[in-house]
Design a protein around this motif. Structure first.
Motif, PDB file in Angstrom:
ATOM      1  N   UNK A   7      67.370  48.569  38.424  1.00 60.90           N
ATOM      2  CA  UNK A   7      66.052  48.674  39.026  1.00 60.90           C
ATOM      3  C   UNK A   7      65.144  49.531  38.171  1.00 60.90           C
ATOM      4  N   UNK A   8      63.869  49.200  38.123  1.00 57.11           N
ATOM      5  CA  UNK A   8      62.950  49.914  37.238  1.00 57.11           C
ATOM      6  C   UNK A   8      62.845  51.391  37.593  1.00 57.11           C
ATOM      7  N   UNK A   9      63.134  51.728  38.854  1.00 57.59           N
ATOM      8  CA  UNK A   9      63.051  53.143  39.241  1.00 57.59           C
ATOM      9  C   UNK A   9      64.137  53.976  38.562  1.00 57.59           C
ATOM     10  N   UNK A  10      65.144  53.314  37.980  1.00 55.78           N
ATOM     11  CA  UNK A  10      66.236  54.038  37.323  1.00 55.78           C
ATOM     12  C   UNK A  10      65.867  54.498  35.922  1.00 55.78           C
ATOM     13  N   UNK A  11      64.756  53.997  35.393  1.00 54.27           N
ATOM     14  CA  UNK A  11      64.365  54.339  34.025  1.00 54.27           C
ATOM     15  C   UNK A  11      63.050  55.104  34.003  1.00 54.27           C
ATOM     16  N   UNK A  12      63.018  56.274  33.394  1.00 58.64           N
ATOM     17  CA  UNK A  12      61.787  57.077  33.372  1.00 58.64           C
ATOM     18  C   UNK A  12      60.693  56.507  32.479  1.00 58.64           C
ATOM     19  N   UNK A  13      61.033  55.521  31.635  1.00 58.93           N
ATOM     20  CA  UNK A  13      60.015  54.899  30.784  1.00 58.93           C
ATOM     21  C   UNK A  13      59.655  53.490  31.244  1.00 58.93           C
ATOM     22  N   UNK A  14      60.026  53.137  32.473  1.00 59.97           N
ATOM     23  CA  UNK A  14      59.790  51.780  32.958  1.00 59.97           C
ATOM     24  C   UNK A  14      58.318  51.389  32.873  1.00 59.97           C
ATOM     25  N   UNK A  15      57.432  52.335  33.142  1.00 60.16           N
ATOM     26  CA  UNK A  15      56.009  52.029  33.136  1.00 60.16           C
ATOM     27  C   UNK A  15      55.432  51.778  31.759  1.00 60.16           C
ATOM     28  N   UNK A  16      56.170  52.127  30.721  1.00 59.77           N
ATOM     29  CA  UNK A  16      55.695  51.932  29.349  1.00 59.77           C
ATOM     30  C   UNK A  16      56.496  50.851  28.622  1.00 59.77           C
ATOM     31  N   UNK A  17      57.367  50.136  29.338  1.00 58.95           N
ATOM     32  CA  UNK A  17      58.313  49.235  28.669  1.00 58.95           C
ATOM     33  C   UNK A  17      58.035  47.769  28.993  1.00 58.95           C
ATOM     34  N   UNK A  18      58.069  46.919  27.967  1.00 56.92           N
ATOM     35  CA  UNK A  18      57.925  45.469  28.147  1.00 56.92           C
ATOM     36  C   UNK A  18      59.254  44.807  28.487  1.00 56.92           C
ATOM     37  N   UNK A  19      60.357  45.544  28.346  1.00 56.00           N
ATOM     38  CA  UNK A  19      61.710  45.035  28.617  1.00 56.00           C
ATOM     39  C   UNK A  19      61.971  43.716  27.883  1.00 56.00           C
ATOM     40  N   UNK A  20      61.632  43.697  26.601  1.00 49.23           N
ATOM     41  CA  UNK A  20      61.836  42.503  25.779  1.00 49.23           C
ATOM     42  C   UNK A  20      63.335  42.250  25.626  1.00 49.23           C
ATOM     43  N   UNK A  21      63.784  41.101  26.061  1.00 46.23           N
ATOM     44  CA  UNK A  21      65.196  40.759  25.974  1.00 46.23           C
ATOM     45  C   UNK A  21      66.014  41.195  27.163  1.00 46.23           C
ATOM     46  N   UNK A  22      65.386  41.828  28.150  1.00 45.24           N
ATOM     47  CA  UNK A  22      66.093  42.286  29.348  1.00 45.24           C
ATOM     48  C   UNK A  22      65.594  41.492  30.547  1.00 45.24           C
ATOM     49  N   UNK A  23      66.521  40.864  31.261  1.00 45.46           N
ATOM     50  CA  UNK A  23      66.199  40.089  32.458  1.00 45.46           C
ATOM     51  C   UNK A  23      66.897  40.768  33.634  1.00 45.46           C
ATOM     52  N   UNK A  24      66.129  41.528  34.412  1.00 50.93           N
ATOM     53  CA  UNK A  24      66.721  42.273  35.523  1.00 50.93           C
ATOM     54  C   UNK A  24      67.287  41.332  36.577  1.00 50.93           C
ATOM     55  N   UNK A  25      66.570  40.255  36.866  1.00 50.78           N
ATOM     56  CA  UNK A  25      67.028  39.317  37.897  1.00 50.78           C
ATOM     57  C   UNK A  25      68.342  38.655  37.503  1.00 50.78           C
ATOM     58  N   UNK A  26      68.436  38.244  36.233  1.00 51.11           N
ATOM     59  CA  UNK A  26      69.655  37.586  35.755  1.00 51.11           C
ATOM     60  C   UNK A  26      70.717  38.577  35.310  1.00 51.11           C
ATOM     61  N   UNK A  27      70.342  39.856  35.269  1.00 47.04           N
ATOM     62  CA  UNK A  27      71.265  40.909  34.807  1.00 47.04           C
ATOM     63  C   UNK A  27      71.798  40.601  33.409  1.00 47.04           C
ATOM     64  N   UNK A  28      70.872  40.190  32.534  1.00 45.28           N
ATOM     65  CA  UNK A  28      71.268  39.827  31.167  1.00 45.28           C
ATOM     66  C   UNK A  28      70.461  40.616  30.159  1.00 45.28           C
ATOM     67  N   UNK A  29      71.075  40.841  28.995  1.00 41.87           N
ATOM     68  CA  UNK A  29      70.436  41.590  27.915  1.00 41.87           C
ATOM     69  C   UNK A  29      70.722  40.873  26.603  1.00 41.87           C
ATOM     70  N   UNK A  30      69.665  40.589  25.839  1.00 42.56           N
ATOM     71  CA  UNK A  30      69.825  39.992  24.509  1.00 42.56           C
ATOM     72  C   UNK A  30      69.007  40.800  23.510  1.00 42.56           C
ATOM     73  N   UNK A  31      69.288  40.623  22.236  1.00 46.03           N
ATOM     74  CA  UNK A  31      68.496  41.273  21.196  1.00 46.03           C
ATOM     75  C   UNK A  31      67.047  40.831  21.333  1.00 46.03           C
ATOM     76  N   UNK A  32      66.084  41.760  21.244  1.00 49.74           N
ATOM     77  CA  UNK A  32      64.677  41.377  21.387  1.00 49.74           C
ATOM     78  C   UNK A  32      64.257  40.212  20.478  1.00 49.74           C
ATOM     79  N   UNK A  33      64.826  40.141  19.290  1.00 48.68           N
ATOM     80  CA  UNK A  33      64.470  39.067  18.365  1.00 48.68           C
ATOM     81  C   UNK A  33      64.888  37.689  18.903  1.00 48.68           C
TER      82      UNK A  33
END
Length: 296
Positions: free
Chosen positions: A267-293
């Motif tokens: 959840x975004x509340x778990x990260x103190x930089x959530x408001x400044x982050x585009x979360x490129x490569x991170x899908x919270x709904x799918x719980x998946x993480x890939x390299x931004x590229x």
């Protein structure tokens, strides 16, 4: 140049063991005002300043810093720090004791040659060096790099103190080019010497944490290599904040924004930089993480 920290991210006190070397790691306190940031990258660094300590850098011995960074390549500080300590204990002057800024100068009664770590390592038996640093891994390769760097310092500058003065007094771009000509010295190693020894403003070393986080946040292009990330950060973060941004971003990467499971997956509340982050490569709904590229 860092050790893992188990400290609570909310602790107000400066960690005693971290990438800056803690309170004795050189440099002076720095203060940041998030309200005056001119770019999102600068706001990120200022926010990190609220999470962690605030410090400028410089003051470490340049050759010792170079050796320390070579030892840290492709290994954790949990392994490389003991190797560094063993190396200094065996080859450093007076058992490797240094002053409060990390300088390992001669003590009373010592000659310059016996207090010069570069001269000592240049003349040492390479197999003995390898045995001394075996805790760091890749010790045969690293012993060669260290000895060749020592020989380079002695040939080009005469002594380790002369090399130290060169790093502090010469234009960073010139020093960087010189360092990159040495076998085993890459961009991160060169930039760490400029930052931790030279105290140069505007130097933002890029390690795996900085590379990952900057692209995930969206403050560097998602496809950027290490040099592309460095260029993006050094052009958008004010010079005096670059050193702190490097060290604090590493700490943030260890505690929050890990490679496989960033805090925002909870959840975004778990990260103190959530408001400044585009979360490129991170899908919270799918719980998946890939390299931004590789992100869409």
């Amino acid at each position: 140049m860092s050790e893992e920290s188990d400290g609570d991210p909310a602790d107000a006190d400066e960690p005693t063991v971290n990438i800056s070397g803690g309170a004795s790691g050189g440099g002076a306190a720095a203060t940041f005002d998030p309200g005056t940031a001119d770019s999102r990258a600068e706001r990120v660094v200022d926010r990190l300043g609220e999470l962690y300590w605030q410090k400028t850098y410089g003051g470490q011995d340049a050759f010792t810093c170079l050796v320390r960074t070579i030892l840290s390549q492709n290994t954790s500080d949990v392994a490389s720090q003991p190797a560094h300590d063993a190396l200094i204990e065996r080859y450093g002057p007076d058992g490797g004791e240094a002053d409060e800024n990390g300088h390992e100068g001669a003590t009373d009664g010592e000659t310059e040659s016996t207090s010069d770590l570069a001269a000592t390592l240049a003349d040492a038996d390479r197999e003995e060096i390898a045995e001394t640093i075996s805790a760091a891994g890749l010790y045969n390769q690293k012993s060669r790099m260290i000895q060749e760097a020592a020989e380079w310092v002695r040939t080009e500058f005469g002594t380790a103190p002369a090399f130290d003065a060169y790093v502090r007094e010469t234009a960073p771009a010139t020093v960087r080019d010189e360092l990159l000509s040495v076998h085993g010295v890459g961009p991160k190693t060169a930039d760490c010497v400029l930052l931790f020894a030279g105290g140069q403003d505007g130097v933002y070393p890029v390690d795996t944490h900085v590379h990952r986080i900057s692209r995930r946040l969206g403050i560097a292009p998602p496809e950027a290599g290490h040099e592309g990330v460095r260029e993006a950060l050094e052009t958008t973060v004010p010079g005096p904040k670059c050193g702190f941004g490097h060290t604090a971003m590493i700490q943030f990467g260890r505690e929050y924004c890990t490679a496989r499971k960033p805090a925002c997956l909870d959840g975004t509340e778990a990260c103190p930089l959530a408001g400044e982050c585009d979360r490129v490569g991170v899908d919270i709904e799918a719980q998946s993480v890939v390299d931004p590229a590789e992100a869409d």
